[in-house]
Structure formats: structure tokens, C-alpha cells
Design an enzyme around this catalytic site. Sequence first.
Site, PDB file in Angstrom:
ATOM      1  N   SER A  96       0.947  -1.188   0.068  1.00  0.00           N
ATOM      2  CA  SER A  96      -0.018  -0.064  -0.083  1.00  0.00           C
ATOM      3  C   SER A  96       0.848   1.156  -0.019  1.00  0.00           C
ATOM      4  CB  SER A  96      -0.897  -0.064   1.060  1.00  0.00           C
ATOM      5  OG  SER A  96      -0.335   0.061   2.468  1.00  0.00           O
TER       6      SER A  96
ATOM      7  N   ASN B 282      -2.420  -2.133  13.085  1.00  0.00           N
ATOM      8  CA  ASN B 282      -4.147  -1.886  13.138  1.00  0.00           C
ATOM      9  C   ASN B 282      -4.689  -0.653  13.951  1.00  0.00           C
ATOM     10  OD1 ASN B 282      -3.724  -4.456  11.932  1.00  0.00           O
ATOM     11  ND2 ASN B 282      -4.628  -5.548  13.740  1.00  0.00           N
TER      12      ASN B 282
ATOM     13  N   THR C 192     -39.127  26.049 -11.965  1.00  0.00           N
ATOM     14  CA  THR C 192     -39.645  24.775 -11.541  1.00  0.00           C
ATOM     15  C   THR C 192     -39.644  23.856 -12.680  1.00  0.00           C
ATOM     16  OG1 THR C 192     -41.923  25.041 -11.063  1.00  0.00           O
ATOM     17  CG2 THR C 192     -40.668  25.493  -9.507  1.00  0.00           C
ATOM     18  N   HIS C 193     -39.403  22.474 -12.802  1.00  0.00           N
ATOM     19  CA  HIS C 193     -39.300  21.710 -13.853  1.00  0.00           C
ATOM     20  C   HIS C 193     -38.527  22.302 -14.909  1.00  0.00           C
ATOM     21  CE1 HIS C 193     -42.449  19.929 -11.707  1.00  0.00           C
ATOM     22  NE2 HIS C 193     -43.058  20.730 -11.437  1.00  0.00           N
TER      23      HIS C 193
ATOM     24  N   SER D 146     -12.706  24.395 -29.199  1.00  0.00           N
ATOM     25  CA  SER D 146     -12.768  23.059 -30.302  1.00  0.00           C
ATOM     26  C   SER D 146     -11.805  23.297 -30.909  1.00  0.00           C
ATOM     27  CB  SER D 146     -14.253  23.148 -30.915  1.00  0.00           C
ATOM     28  OG  SER D 146     -14.023  22.419 -31.966  1.00  0.00           O
TER      29      SER D 146
ATOM     30  N   LYS E  48     -16.228  27.933 -31.172  1.00  0.00           N
ATOM     31  CA  LYS E  48     -16.703  27.565 -30.013  1.00  0.00           C
ATOM     32  C   LYS E  48     -15.902  28.072 -28.538  1.00  0.00           C
ATOM     33  CE  LYS E  48     -18.712  23.726 -29.649  1.00  0.00           C
ATOM     34  NZ  LYS E  48     -20.063  23.428 -29.264  1.00  0.00           N
TER      35      LYS E  48
ATOM     36  N   ASN F 210     -16.452  26.425 -25.036  1.00  0.00           N
ATOM     37  CA  ASN F 210     -17.051  25.348 -24.142  1.00  0.00           C
ATOM     38  C   ASN F 210     -16.945  25.364 -22.779  1.00  0.00           C
ATOM     39  OD1 ASN F 210     -18.039  24.110 -26.581  1.00  0.00           O
ATOM     40  ND2 ASN F 210     -16.083  23.071 -26.922  1.00  0.00           N
TER      41      ASN F 210
ATOM     42  N   GLU G 187     -18.713  21.202 -17.048  1.00  0.00           N
ATOM     43  CA  GLU G 187     -19.094  19.746 -17.384  1.00  0.00           C
ATOM     44  C   GLU G 187     -18.313  18.663 -16.427  1.00  0.00           C
ATOM     45  OE1 GLU G 187     -19.554  19.487 -22.130  1.00  0.00           O
ATOM     46  OE2 GLU G 187     -18.436  21.235 -21.504  1.00  0.00           O
TER      47      GLU G 187
ATOM     48  N   TYR H 294      -9.767  -6.252  12.612  1.00  0.00           N
ATOM     49  CA  TYR H 294      -8.951  -5.995  11.473  1.00  0.00           C
ATOM     50  C   TYR H 294      -8.936  -7.005  10.417  1.00  0.00           C
ATOM     51  CZ  TYR H 294      -5.669  -4.213   8.060  1.00  0.00           C
ATOM     52  OH  TYR H 294      -5.032  -3.754   7.113  1.00  0.00           O
TER      53      TYR H 294
ATOM     54  N   GLN I 278      -7.274  -2.197   4.048  1.00  0.00           N
ATOM     55  CA  GLN I 278      -6.410  -1.163   3.195  1.00  0.00           C
ATOM     56  C   GLN I 278      -6.870  -0.589   2.047  1.00  0.00           C
ATOM     57  OE1 GLN I 278      -2.370  -3.008   3.109  1.00  0.00           O
ATOM     58  NE2 GLN I 278      -2.547  -2.918   0.902  1.00  0.00           N
TER      59      GLN I 278
ATOM     60  N   LYS J 151      -8.224   3.720   1.700  1.00  0.00           N
ATOM     61  CA  LYS J 151      -7.401   4.732   1.363  1.00  0.00           C
ATOM     62  C   LYS J 151      -7.491   5.337  -0.091  1.00  0.00           C
ATOM     63  CE  LYS J 151      -4.208   2.824   4.201  1.00  0.00           C
ATOM     64  NZ  LYS J 151      -5.327   1.982   4.711  1.00  0.00           N
TER      65      LYS J 151
HETATM   66  N1  ARG Z   1      -1.148  -1.010   5.380  1.00  0.00           N
HETATM   67  C1  ARG Z   1      -2.162  -1.891   6.239  1.00  0.00           C
HETATM   68  C2  ARG Z   1      -3.549  -0.996   5.948  1.00  0.00           C
HETATM   69  O1  ARG Z   1      -3.427  -0.156   5.354  1.00  0.00           O
HETATM   70  C3  ARG Z   1      -1.813  -1.575   7.651  1.00  0.00           C
HETATM   71  C4  ARG Z   1      -2.367  -2.335   8.736  1.00  0.00           C
HETATM   72  C5  ARG Z   1      -1.731  -4.005   8.200  1.00  0.00           C
HETATM   73  N2  ARG Z   1      -2.228  -4.543   9.537  1.00  0.00           N
HETATM   74  C6  ARG Z   1      -1.884  -5.974   9.171  1.00  0.00           C
HETATM   75  N3  ARG Z   1      -2.345  -6.460  10.339  1.00  0.00           N
HETATM   76  N4  ARG Z   1      -1.573  -6.696   8.381  1.00  0.00           N
HETATM   77  O2  ARG Z   1      -4.552  -1.501   6.551  1.00  0.00           O
END
Ligand code: ARG
Length: 452
Positions: free
Chosen positions: A24, A111, A156-157, A278, A284, A286, A291, A318, A323, A326
Site C-alpha cells: 500500500s 491496526n 421549477t421543472h 474546439s 466554440k 465550451n 462539465e 481488522y 487497506q 485509502k
Molecule cells: N497497510 C495496512 C492497512 O492499510 C496497515 C495495517 C496492516 N495490518 C496488518 N495486520 N497486516 O490497512
Amino acid sequence: MSQKTWGGRFSGGTDSRVEAFTESISFDRRLYRHDIIGSQAHAKMLAEVGLLTAGEAEQIVTALDEIGTQIEAGEMEFTISLEDIHTHIEKALIAKLGDTGRKLHTGRSRNDQVVTDLKLWTRDAIDELDSLLLDLQRAFVESAERESGVVIPGYTHLQRAQPVLAAHYFLAYTEKFQRDRDRLRDCRARLNVLPLGAAALAGTSLPIDRESVRAKLGFDSVARNSLDVSSDRDFALEFVFTLSLIATHLSGWAEEWVIWSTTEFNFLDLPDAFCTGSSIMPHKKNPDVLELTRGKSGRVIGALQQLFVLVKGLPLAYNRDLQEDKTAIFDAFDTVAGCVAVAVPLVRQTKLRREVIASRLDAGFLDATTLMESLISRGVPMRSAHEVVGNLVRECEQRKCRLADLPDAMFPAPEVKASLGVANALRAFKSYGSTAPAEVERQLREWKLRLA
Ligand code: ARG
């Protein structure tokens, strides 16, 4: 010895495909500053309870600062064999401090660490977005002021309904973004509970002081249940939901302005710097920014979906699935922050085409409802007044004229003709929150004070 922090139990190395699959670091490196802050608070606490000496904690804090500077300067070499940002920083610390560095992870697990980092990051992201939304609100309030006195058709509409002040229109968006800011504040308050100290899932037998870490990191309270902590991504869902709603508000606004900037409407003069041309049609101009603002909402709402599906089937506590939270959070935030950042100058620099709007206000019977209300004021039952005015409109459509052009004799009380015409209709408004000039004026004053 294995590179891995968890290598002790393993005899062979990890398959390189697994390393590439499970890493990660390619995306969680952006948590580095928060990881360092969290670790520094943790180290100081460990010294307070006697799990580190004061000297060791000091060394760790200083070394972590140096590592932060290195990362900032682009000097840290990231490798998938070290999985994630937590491992990179810990390994760098051990490289600097040896055994002292090997003590940092005492009473802690990745964790609770990762969710602490992510909460710290989200807190900052909320603050950043709040200030962007404040700028956007100010831009709408500035437009309300600049265009004050201008009357536009309300829809409206997407059919002409009643006249409204342009200021009333701009303040409507100020309200929406205020609710978004309120939601961000709520989300921040609920997330501001310290996870660290839950360790892997069950807490720890070591004498850690979570209250001390809480105070150091500015959390309002300490998470009560260690088992809940590492599985809890409610804050991520709430944040991305709020982002989705902001994106939805922006998308609706963008759609409106795309329509308003067409030759057919011609209500807006979009700044050249915020439009594109364009490659084949020389004439044009735009509204690509609008958009894309509309289009990017899909990504943000998609991220919310991603998070829901991610957590919906997870047993306590966990699971590595987490992971994947993110990428969704980061992308949703970046997308919305990017949209707002470009919306602010776009709103500031866009002007209403006042003459075009004014020249067409007579079309579409914008005064019909006020005429009906003036009949009601004279004692005509609402449903009857509705029917009378409906008949008059039908008559106008046949004669191709405005209500004001009909002969006096066609009106049940000729005085009600005084409410006709967009200017008269607008002046007639009275209710709280309406487009009544005095009401809009008052609200504009209040917003200016509130956002000053
Ligand atoms: N990179 C992991 C995550 O984002 C960190 C936690 C990893 N924990 C584990 N028990 N492998 O979740």
C-alpha cells in the site's frame, strides 16, 4: 534476518507477486506526516509510563522529525518489500537508532496505528475543505452583492415559474454549502476519538496511558472498545458521504450554468480563462470546467459505494480488506477539493447578462402567481383564483400577449392589475425566506457578517 517486521515466524521469503499485490506504500505514503505525529505522541507516552527512558523517547522523536524531513525532500526510497508507510518509517527509525528504534512499536499494532493516521489525515482534510467551501460561499455572496437588484426568472421543472432576485439565487447555494460545512463539522466531531492503544484488537497488557496520547494528538476522547477500533471506518464513510453531497451540489450547479451559458438561454458570460475551445469548430467556447465538475461527481459517489461494499461483510476486527479504504478516501477528497478550488474563481468571474435576462422577463407569465395571490387577498377562494388566472393565461396564449395587456374588464377586480409585471410581482413578496427585496437584503447582510 528478514526485512519484514513480522518475519520471525516465516522461514521463506514472500513471493514477489504477493509483495506487489499486498503493498500500500504506493498510496499510503501520503499519510507519512500523520504517522510521524502519531508515533511521536506514542513514544512520549511510553516514556511517561516507564516503557522507554526519557532519553530514548527524545531520540525517537528527533529521529522521526529527521525522517519526516527526508520524506518531504523526496529522499526516502520507497519499496514494496516494506509494504506500507508505517513499516517504512519504523525501518528508517531502526536504521538510525538500532535497539531504541526497535522499541517504538511497544503496546501498538499497525491496526490501531493505521486508523489513527487516517483519522488525523481526515481531520486535516476536513479543515482544508471547510476553508475551501468558505471561499466558495464568499464567492456566491459576492455575486449576490454584485448582482443585487437584478431580477431573474425562477424555474421549477426548468419551466418559468416566478421572478426571483439574483441575490436570492446566489444565496441559495450559500445555504447548501453551509449545510455541507455543518456536516463536515459533525463528521469531525464524531471521528475525533482516539483509536491508538487498542493495539491489535484486544488492548495490551503493558501499562500504556491512552489519555496522555489523546491529549497530545488533540482527540476529544478515547475509543472505549478495542475490538471496535480497528474495524471502524464509519468516519471514512461519513466523510465520503459528505464529499458525495458536496459533489452533488456542485454537479447540480454546474448543470444549471451549462444550460445558462447556451445560446438558447444566454444568461451568463463565462470567463474565457475557464472555458476551452474546439479543435475543429473555430467559434466554440465550451464550459468544460462545469462539465467536468458535473462528471467528477460520479467518481466521488463511486468512492462512497466502494467503501460501503468494502466494509459491509467484514467480521471483527481488522481485516486486510480495510487497506483499500485509502484510495477511495484520497480520490474522493482530491476530486472534491479540486472542483471547489476551480469553482471559486469561476463563480467570482462569471457575470449575468443582465440586458438579455431583463429583455425576456415578460415571457413565461412570471407574474401569474402573484396575480392569483392578489385575488386571494381580496377574498377570492384560492382554488377559484387559481382557475380565474389559469383562464386569463389561456386567453393570453391565444392573443399572444402578457397578462398586463389584457383589457381591464377581463379581471374580476381591475385594481389587481397593479400586481402585474415582474417588478410589481417581485415587490409583492412578503414571507420569511422569500425573495422579497427587504428579506433578501437582510439575509445578504447576515451572510456577509457570518462569513467575514
Ligand atoms: N497497510 C495496512 C492497512 O492499510 C496497515 C495495517 C496492516 N495490518 C496488518 N495486520 N497486516 O490497512
